[in-house]
Write an enzyme that holds these catalytic residues in place. Structure first.
Site, PDB file in Angstrom:
ATOM      1  N   LYS A 102       0.788  -1.241   0.025  1.00 35.30           N
ATOM      2  CA  LYS A 102      -0.057  -0.090   0.028  1.00 35.30           C
ATOM      3  C   LYS A 102       0.858   1.178   0.102  1.00 35.30           C
ATOM      4  O   LYS A 102       1.185   2.102   1.007  1.00 35.30           O
ATOM      5  CB  LYS A 102      -0.683  -0.023   1.148  1.00 35.30           C
ATOM      6  CG  LYS A 102      -1.989   0.799   0.960  1.00 35.30           C
ATOM      7  CD  LYS A 102      -3.174   0.954   2.232  1.00 35.30           C
ATOM      8  CE  LYS A 102      -4.375   1.525   2.127  1.00 35.30           C
ATOM      9  NZ  LYS A 102      -5.107   0.987   0.935  1.00 35.30           N
ATOM     10  N   GLU A 138      -7.457  -6.026  -9.783  1.00 31.93           N
ATOM     11  CA  GLU A 138      -8.223  -5.154  -9.013  1.00 31.93           C
ATOM     12  C   GLU A 138      -8.526  -3.981  -9.641  1.00 31.93           C
ATOM     13  O   GLU A 138      -7.988  -3.765 -10.508  1.00 31.93           O
ATOM     14  CB  GLU A 138      -7.790  -5.157  -7.471  1.00 31.93           C
ATOM     15  CG  GLU A 138      -6.318  -4.384  -7.635  1.00 31.93           C
ATOM     16  CD  GLU A 138      -5.864  -4.152  -6.385  1.00 31.93           C
ATOM     17  OE1 GLU A 138      -5.563  -2.828  -5.818  1.00 31.93           O
ATOM     18  OE2 GLU A 138      -5.834  -4.935  -5.452  1.00 31.93           O
TER      19      GLU A 138
END
Length: 255
Positions: A102, A138
């Site tokens: 992230k 995604e």
């Protein structure tokens, strides 16, 4: 954050430091918590590198901070369901890269494709794998799930996608509700025959997908009352808000 810091050669705060920082930031901003049912206080922990260095090397100093902002429950403003576009020109991440971390390096590259999709009326883009260009990965900032009958499929977190906490929570809730959850390779062709599609993430929570456009085909999915997506969303949000019993120890009371 611990996994990401290790991959990016950064030191990381301890678990105690992390949790206490989130608690103290929430308490300091409690007056900004929206009324019940109107939104939430969004918490964002960050780890930043800085210092006097010009070479290609880890930063000499780091700052851990947590900021908070009130947000509405609708991340995709005014959206009853997401309208996604399958992106085939740009990649989000590559095998053995930092797709599972992230960090800003996984968001900045998505801006061009996302901006182009939004200019065409779509909510976001859905990325494919960078090698074969035929398997789902995604969206720009959230994981994706496909529902077919009693089976819920989602791409496996093997380094190219973010192993989100909301993703993991929904998988556990789905098991509890009697669904069969499959984590693995999900061919894009499965979109054409799916009953439902939804996305998960810290901000989007559990967002139903209304349509997906793949090449010259636009597929519409079930949304709303009676859908699997609605069932899973209600359970997760119910646990978060304290109206559904938390049997998993996920919630932490702050006083």
């Amino acid at each position: 954050m611990m996994m990401g810091a290790e991959r990016m050669c950064m030191p990381c705060p301890s678990l105690h430091q992390f949790v206490e920082a989130v608690k103290q930031t929430a308490l300091a901003n409690k007056r900004w918590v929206p009324p019940h049912g109107k939104g939430t206080l969004y918490m964002r922990p960050m780890l930043l590198g800085s210092g006097a260095v010009l070479g290609l090397a880890p930063a000499p100093e780091y700052t851990f901070l947590v900021y908070a902002s009130p947000v509405s429950d609708d991340y995709f403003k005014g959206s009853g369901g997401l309208n996604l576009y399958v992106e085939e020109e740009y990649d989000r991440s590559a095998r053995l890269g930092t797709g599972g971390v992230k960090s800003i390096c996984n968001y900045a590259p998505a801006l061009k494709a996302m901006g182009r999709a939004k200019s065409r009326g779509f909510s976001d883009v859905l990325y494919l794998d960078s090698v074969e260009k035929k398997n789902l990965e995604e969206a720009s900032a959230c994981n994706v799930f496909i529902v077919k009958g009693n089976v819920i499929s989602t791409p496996a977190a093997r380094g190219t996608i973010l192993p989100g906490v909301t993703r993991r929570s929904i998988i556990e809730i789905a098991y509890d509700h009697g669904y069969q959850v499959e984590e693995g390779v999900v061919p894009v062709d499965q979109l054409l025959d799916a009953d439902e599609v939804f996305c998960t993430g810290t901000a989007v929570v559990v967002a139903p997908v209304d349509t997906i456009t793949y090449r010259d085909q636009r597929v519409q999915y079930k949304t709303g009352v009676g859908s699997v997506t609605s069932e899973l969303y209600s359970t997760l949000v119910g646990i978060q808000r304290g109206v559904v019993e938390d049997k998993k120890g996920w919630t932490v009371e702050i006083s």
